[in-house]
Scaffold this motif. Sequence first.
Motif, PDB file in Angstrom:
ATOM      1  N   LEU A 276      30.418  18.481 -58.409  1.00  0.00           N
ATOM      2  CA  LEU A 276      31.869  18.504 -58.624  1.00  0.00           C
ATOM      3  C   LEU A 276      32.476  17.368 -57.798  1.00  0.00           C
ATOM      4  O   LEU A 276      32.456  17.421 -56.562  1.00  0.00           O
ATOM      5  N   PRO A 277      32.988  16.324 -58.434  1.00  0.00           N
ATOM      6  CA  PRO A 277      33.550  15.187 -57.691  1.00  0.00           C
ATOM      7  C   PRO A 277      34.747  15.606 -56.835  1.00  0.00           C
ATOM      8  O   PRO A 277      35.650  16.310 -57.312  1.00  0.00           O
ATOM      9  N   PRO A 278      34.798  15.171 -55.575  1.00  0.00           N
ATOM     10  CA  PRO A 278      35.919  15.508 -54.688  1.00  0.00           C
ATOM     11  C   PRO A 278      37.277  15.061 -55.225  1.00  0.00           C
ATOM     12  O   PRO A 278      38.299  15.652 -54.898  1.00  0.00           O
ATOM     13  N   ARG A 279      37.296  14.001 -56.055  1.00  0.00           N
ATOM     14  CA  ARG A 279      38.585  13.495 -56.547  1.00  0.00           C
ATOM     15  C   ARG A 279      39.290  14.500 -57.452  1.00  0.00           C
ATOM     16  O   ARG A 279      40.504  14.391 -57.677  1.00  0.00           O
ATOM     17  N   TYR A 280      38.549  15.488 -57.974  1.00  0.00           N
ATOM     18  CA  TYR A 280      39.173  16.546 -58.767  1.00  0.00           C
ATOM     19  C   TYR A 280      39.537  17.753 -57.904  1.00  0.00           C
ATOM     20  O   TYR A 280      40.388  18.555 -58.294  1.00  0.00           O
ATOM     21  N   ILE A 281      38.889  17.864 -56.758  1.00  0.00           N
ATOM     22  CA  ILE A 281      39.116  19.032 -55.902  1.00  0.00           C
ATOM     23  C   ILE A 281      40.341  18.845 -55.011  1.00  0.00           C
ATOM     24  O   ILE A 281      41.138  19.774 -54.834  1.00  0.00           O
ATOM     25  N   ALA A 282      40.520  17.648 -54.464  1.00  0.00           N
ATOM     26  CA  ALA A 282      41.640  17.394 -53.546  1.00  0.00           C
ATOM     27  C   ALA A 282      43.006  17.674 -54.167  1.00  0.00           C
ATOM     28  O   ALA A 282      43.835  18.344 -53.539  1.00  0.00           O
ATOM     29  N   PRO A 283      43.291  17.230 -55.414  1.00  0.00           N
ATOM     30  CA  PRO A 283      44.596  17.554 -56.013  1.00  0.00           C
ATOM     31  C   PRO A 283      44.802  19.061 -56.195  1.00  0.00           C
ATOM     32  O   PRO A 283      45.919  19.557 -56.053  1.00  0.00           O
ATOM     33  N   LEU A 284      43.715  19.775 -56.493  1.00  0.00           N
ATOM     34  CA  LEU A 284      43.818  21.232 -56.648  1.00  0.00           C
ATOM     35  C   LEU A 284      44.242  21.884 -55.338  1.00  0.00           C
ATOM     36  O   LEU A 284      45.132  22.750 -55.321  1.00  0.00           O
ATOM     37  N   VAL A 285      43.614  21.473 -54.244  1.00  0.00           N
ATOM     38  CA  VAL A 285      43.954  22.045 -52.940  1.00  0.00           C
ATOM     39  C   VAL A 285      45.418  21.787 -52.589  1.00  0.00           C
ATOM     40  O   VAL A 285      46.123  22.668 -52.102  1.00  0.00           O
TER      41      VAL A 285
END
Length: 343
Positions: free
Chosen positions: A184-193
């Motif tokens: 799961l690429p971090p670039r998709y996780i950071a906006p979610l957080v």
Amino acid sequence: MEYNESINDIAAALQQPADLAFELPDPEDEQIPESDFQQQLDVAWQVCDRFDLQTEIWRGRILRAIRDREKKGGDGRGTGFLKWLKEREISKSQAYAWIQLANSADTLLEEGRLDPGSVNNFSKRAFVETSKASPEVQQMVSEAAQKGDRITRREVRQLSDEWTAMSSELLPEPVKVKAADNTLPPRYIAPLVKELEKLPEPHQKYLQKEIAANPDVDTLKQVTTEARYLAKYLKSAAQVQALTQAEVDIETALEEAQRVGCLSIAADLVNQASQMEQTIAKLYMTWKRISNLADRLYVDTGASTPNLRSLLSNLEPLGGEIMELQLSGTVEHTVRLQIQEIT
């Protein structure tokens, strides 16, 4: 004596030309491979970028000293500081941007999160981005810079996203596991957080269940969008008098919108309602202002100002109880508004 010597040293240094004598490749030399041409220019650009960073940090320190001196011995309004800026044609916003950069540099250096010798490995934007990052990210960036790595804003953001993906308590364990093994690429996780942080705990848990059940990129994108709509809904709903005065159960209405799959429509409706109420309030204040100005102008005009009277007679109705306006310059679409003050 030492003070004068240091000033003389600085003045002498200014007499020496900066070491920026590049040998740039000839753009018309077709024998130079494109990759080599680009690499040579990139190296020259990086040197300019580093030189620019050092210069602007020191500009910020100089301006900060002038500002602080003015605070202590000036007139309390910063007149001397503003005069200094004006003489050098520096805008106030630019001055404070440099001061902020200097503050960031000094903070990072004083707290030991940045080695002075590694500053030149940063681009200016990367340095600013690092100063805004969490202490953990600053430490990782500093370690990379000390190893000699070139630090750009992209690297800083990537490290920041990776840290968010690994450390945020808002992410369910299945997402953290996939972030750790790079599925799961971090670039998709950071906006979610960032969107989850805006929500109350009950709504966070609802969305956390969704991504825990399907920890994939598509779900992350969908939940991020949903969280954004939720935040917009809650912020707007708290500002809508039509809802707060009627004591509508906003939370339950929100849950129902989620359940039937129309959250985005409900969020947009509430947002538009909030904007409508704000527009009405602004319209009322403008309407009152027009009415008062028209009354004052009527008193000050007469037969000697026929054109001014004509202007007044055509604008005065906009301050009356009933107003009409043709939309898009057509007679087919006329809007009539009536304002009544209720005390």
